[in-house]
Design an enzyme around this catalytic site. Structure first.
Site, PDB file in Angstrom:
ATOM      1  N   TYR A 173       0.861  -1.181   0.000  1.00 37.94           N
ATOM      2  CA  TYR A 173       0.000   0.000   0.000  1.00 37.94           C
ATOM      3  C   TYR A 173       0.901   1.237   0.000  1.00 37.94           C
ATOM      4  O   TYR A 173       0.856   2.089   0.880  1.00 37.94           O
ATOM      5  CB  TYR A 173      -0.978   0.006   1.179  1.00 37.94           C
ATOM      6  CG  TYR A 173      -2.230   0.787   0.854  1.00 37.94           C
ATOM      7  CD1 TYR A 173      -3.164   0.287  -0.043  1.00 37.94           C
ATOM      8  CD2 TYR A 173      -2.448   2.048   1.381  1.00 37.94           C
ATOM      9  CE1 TYR A 173      -4.290   1.012  -0.385  1.00 37.94           C
ATOM     10  CE2 TYR A 173      -3.577   2.789   1.040  1.00 37.94           C
ATOM     11  CZ  TYR A 173      -4.495   2.256   0.163  1.00 37.94           C
ATOM     12  OH  TYR A 173      -5.608   2.978  -0.180  1.00 37.94           O
ATOM     13  N   HIS A 177       3.212   4.525  -0.559  1.00 37.26           N
ATOM     14  CA  HIS A 177       2.995   5.973  -0.648  1.00 37.26           C
ATOM     15  C   HIS A 177       4.364   6.644  -0.778  1.00 37.26           C
ATOM     16  O   HIS A 177       5.400   5.953  -0.839  1.00 37.26           O
ATOM     17  CB  HIS A 177       2.228   6.476   0.578  1.00 37.26           C
ATOM     18  CG  HIS A 177       2.820   6.038   1.889  1.00 37.26           C
ATOM     19  ND1 HIS A 177       4.028   6.509   2.353  1.00 37.26           N
ATOM     20  CD2 HIS A 177       2.391   5.152   2.824  1.00 37.26           C
ATOM     21  CE1 HIS A 177       4.304   5.956   3.519  1.00 37.26           C
ATOM     22  NE2 HIS A 177       3.329   5.113   3.823  1.00 37.26           N
ATOM     23  N   GLU A 178       4.378   7.967  -0.757  1.00 40.12           N
ATOM     24  CA  GLU A 178       5.639   8.686  -0.999  1.00 40.12           C
ATOM     25  C   GLU A 178       6.712   8.380   0.032  1.00 40.12           C
ATOM     26  O   GLU A 178       7.901   8.537  -0.247  1.00 40.12           O
ATOM     27  CB  GLU A 178       5.408  10.206  -1.070  1.00 40.12           C
ATOM     28  CG  GLU A 178       4.807  10.689  -2.370  1.00 40.12           C
ATOM     29  CD  GLU A 178       3.283  10.683  -2.329  1.00 40.12           C
ATOM     30  OE1 GLU A 178       2.700   9.990  -1.466  1.00 40.12           O
ATOM     31  OE2 GLU A 178       2.676  11.362  -3.181  1.00 40.12           O
ATOM     32  N   HIS A 223       7.397   5.374   1.297  1.00 37.32           N
ATOM     33  CA  HIS A 223       8.081   4.191   0.758  1.00 37.32           C
ATOM     34  C   HIS A 223       8.933   4.579  -0.462  1.00 37.32           C
ATOM     35  O   HIS A 223      10.054   4.095  -0.625  1.00 37.32           O
ATOM     36  CB  HIS A 223       7.064   3.141   0.300  1.00 37.32           C
ATOM     37  CG  HIS A 223       6.157   2.619   1.377  1.00 37.32           C
ATOM     38  ND1 HIS A 223       4.822   2.917   1.439  1.00 37.32           N
ATOM     39  CD2 HIS A 223       6.408   1.806   2.438  1.00 37.32           C
ATOM     40  CE1 HIS A 223       4.270   2.295   2.476  1.00 37.32           C
ATOM     41  NE2 HIS A 223       5.215   1.628   3.112  1.00 37.32           N
ATOM     42  N   GLY A 278      12.484   3.705   7.320  1.00 34.19           N
ATOM     43  CA  GLY A 278      12.042   5.073   7.568  1.00 34.19           C
ATOM     44  C   GLY A 278      12.197   5.483   9.022  1.00 34.19           C
ATOM     45  O   GLY A 278      11.963   4.685   9.931  1.00 34.19           O
ATOM     46  N   ASP A 307       9.161   5.155  11.647  1.00 32.49           N
ATOM     47  CA  ASP A 307       9.068   4.066  12.622  1.00 32.49           C
ATOM     48  C   ASP A 307      10.406   4.013  13.355  1.00 32.49           C
ATOM     49  O   ASP A 307      11.210   3.097  13.155  1.00 32.49           O
ATOM     50  CB  ASP A 307       8.763   2.756  11.898  1.00 32.49           C
ATOM     51  CG  ASP A 307       7.453   2.842  11.143  1.00 32.49           C
ATOM     52  OD1 ASP A 307       6.407   2.651  11.751  1.00 32.49           O
ATOM     53  OD2 ASP A 307       7.484   3.173   9.944  1.00 32.49           O
ATOM     54  N   SER A 356       0.413   4.133   5.574  1.00 34.14           N
ATOM     55  CA  SER A 356      -0.629   3.337   4.903  1.00 34.14           C
ATOM     56  C   SER A 356      -1.912   3.381   5.719  1.00 34.14           C
ATOM     57  O   SER A 356      -3.013   3.288   5.192  1.00 34.14           O
ATOM     58  CB  SER A 356      -0.164   1.882   4.753  1.00 34.14           C
ATOM     59  OG  SER A 356       1.080   1.831   4.098  1.00 34.14           O
ATOM     60  N   ARG A 357      -1.777   3.517   7.041  1.00 32.61           N
ATOM     61  CA  ARG A 357      -2.963   3.498   7.910  1.00 32.61           C
ATOM     62  C   ARG A 357      -3.745   4.815   7.870  1.00 32.61           C
ATOM     63  O   ARG A 357      -4.861   4.864   8.399  1.00 32.61           O
ATOM     64  CB  ARG A 357      -2.566   3.177   9.355  1.00 32.61           C
ATOM     65  CG  ARG A 357      -2.158   1.718   9.549  1.00 32.61           C
ATOM     66  CD  ARG A 357      -2.090   1.335  11.024  1.00 32.61           C
ATOM     67  NE  ARG A 357      -1.977  -0.102  11.220  1.00 32.61           N
ATOM     68  CZ  ARG A 357      -0.816  -0.739  11.402  1.00 32.61           C
ATOM     69  NH1 ARG A 357       0.310  -0.070  11.426  1.00 32.61           N
ATOM     70  NH2 ARG A 357      -0.804  -2.053  11.561  1.00 32.61           N
TER      71      ARG A 357
HETATM   72  P1  AMP Z   1       5.485  -0.272   6.157  1.00 32.71           P
HETATM   73  O1  AMP Z   1       5.039  -0.640   4.788  1.00 32.71           O
HETATM   74  O2  AMP Z   1       4.533   0.605   6.895  1.00 32.71           O
HETATM   75  O3  AMP Z   1       5.960  -1.460   6.953  1.00 32.71           O
HETATM   76  O4  AMP Z   1       6.777   0.643   5.955  1.00 32.71           O
HETATM   77  C1  AMP Z   1       7.866   0.197   5.201  1.00 32.71           C
HETATM   78  C2  AMP Z   1       9.000   1.158   5.394  1.00 32.71           C
HETATM   79  O5  AMP Z   1       8.596   2.455   4.968  1.00 32.71           O
HETATM   80  C3  AMP Z   1       9.442   1.291   6.854  1.00 32.71           C
HETATM   81  O6  AMP Z   1      10.860   1.357   6.900  1.00 32.71           O
HETATM   82  C4  AMP Z   1       8.803   2.590   7.273  1.00 32.71           C
HETATM   83  O7  AMP Z   1       9.494   3.235   8.316  1.00 32.71           O
HETATM   84  C5  AMP Z   1       8.897   3.394   5.991  1.00 32.71           C
HETATM   85  N1  AMP Z   1       7.938   4.505   5.997  1.00 32.71           N
HETATM   86  C6  AMP Z   1       6.601   4.419   6.188  1.00 32.71           C
HETATM   87  N2  AMP Z   1       6.044   5.649   6.192  1.00 32.71           N
HETATM   88  C7  AMP Z   1       7.061   6.526   6.019  1.00 32.71           C
HETATM   89  C8  AMP Z   1       7.133   7.951   5.941  1.00 32.71           C
HETATM   90  N3  AMP Z   1       6.067   8.728   6.051  1.00 32.71           N
HETATM   91  N4  AMP Z   1       8.349   8.513   5.741  1.00 32.71           N
HETATM   92  C9  AMP Z   1       9.468   7.729   5.642  1.00 32.71           C
HETATM   93  N5  AMP Z   1       9.459   6.396   5.699  1.00 32.71           N
HETATM   94  C10 AMP Z   1       8.274   5.790   5.890  1.00 32.71           C
END
Ligand code: AMP
Length: 285
Positions: free
Chosen positions: A32, A34-35, A37, A146, A149, A185-186
């Protein structure tokens, strides 16, 4: 762009790249996209010859009452975004990650005892386990995570040291919506009524930053002010507002040098997190 679903194929493919002397950057995601990722992917492309992105909603990091089944998924759209940004390989493993009989987990002793780990007791065990498995499968030179987190990033940095992975972990700054809400994503879960209130996280952090800039060093006073801002919305429940050491995540009482300010709230049914480093301004002697 190559799409690989088989673990064995991914391992062999990486081995081949390494044999050819090529370097691999790896961005693990739950999709899912977004910018936020995409920023990780763009940074990954600058670090290595070949960018591997994984898309896998990891069941092991969701508690029994959490949103695994409803977590947003959009594989076709995600693949298109990966193609556009120039990912070389997308790894989309399926249930093979946790085959029947699976029983080996990776757990850190101290870092999960703070912040999100307190209200999400299985979360970091699931994260550390899946990231270890993905590191073994993809065997990258660089892995990008990122700062959104932050605790996860700290845990991965520690895990790489503790388990002797020869991987450089790269942290990427938080990407925000134009109004300041950290992309996630949430955020999709937020109703139209809730969306403006979500901004209170960033506001609380900005207020903390201003207090530090104005000379406040009492962490509790800053936490109280930030909490008050968050609770100005009756739909918000505060999970934590913490000012802590950026490496150990232990709470601090007085702000010196550089500390982490991290917040987590429930806004209706949606859990939101945000953070920023607070830096005490240099005082000339
Ligand atoms: P997720 O898909 O939520 O598990 O995130 C995958 C990776 O994308 C993780 O390393 C997150 O920390 C990073 N990430 C998610 N949202 C952001 C954001 N707004 N800015 C920077 N990195 C992000």
């Amino acid at each position: 762009m190559k799409v690989i679903t088989s673990i064995r194929e991914m391992t062999r493919f990486s081995e081949n790249l390494r044999c050819q002397g090529r370097t691999i950057a790896f961005v693990p995601t739950m999709g899912y996209l977004h910018e936020g990722h995409l920023a990780l992917m763009a940074e990954g492309k600058t670090k290595a010859d070949h960018l591997v992105v994984s898309i896998f909603v990891n069941p092991a990091q969701f508690g029994p009452s959490e949103d695994f089944s409803t977590y947003p998924r959009a594989m076709e759209q995600d693949l298109e975004q990966c193609r556009t940004i120039g990912a070389d390989t997308v790894f989309t493993p399926d249930s093979d990650i946790y085959p029947a009989g699976f029983q080996t987990y990776v757990e850190l002793e101290k870092l999960p005892l703070h912040l999100c780990g307190l209200s999400r007791p299985v979360f970091f065990k699931g994260v550390a386990t899946v990231v270890t498995k993905l590191f073994n499968i993809v065997n990258p030179h660089f892995a990008l995570f990122g700062e959104k987190d932050y605790q996860q990033l700290a845990i991965i940095r520690q895990l790489v040291i503790d388990l002797n992975f020869d991987i450089t972990v790269v942290g990427v700054p938080i990407v925000r919506e134009p109004d300041g809400l950290a992309k996630s994503s949430r955020n999709k879960y937020l109703t139209q009524k809730e969306r403006p209130h979500a901004l209170l996280l960033y506001r609380s952090i900005q207020a903390a930053e201003k207090m530090v800039k104005d000379g406040e060093i009492d962490a509790q006073k800053i936490v109280d002010a930030a909490t008050e801002i968050l609770l100005s919305c009756p739909d918000i429940t505060v999970d934590y507002v913490s000012i802590c050491d950026p490496v150990t995540l232990d709470g601090v009482t007085s702000i010196q040098g550089k500390v982490l300010m991290a917040v987590a709230v429930w806004l209706g049914k949606t859990r939101l997190i945000d953070n920023r480093m607070l830096v005490v301004p240099h005082t000339p002697e």
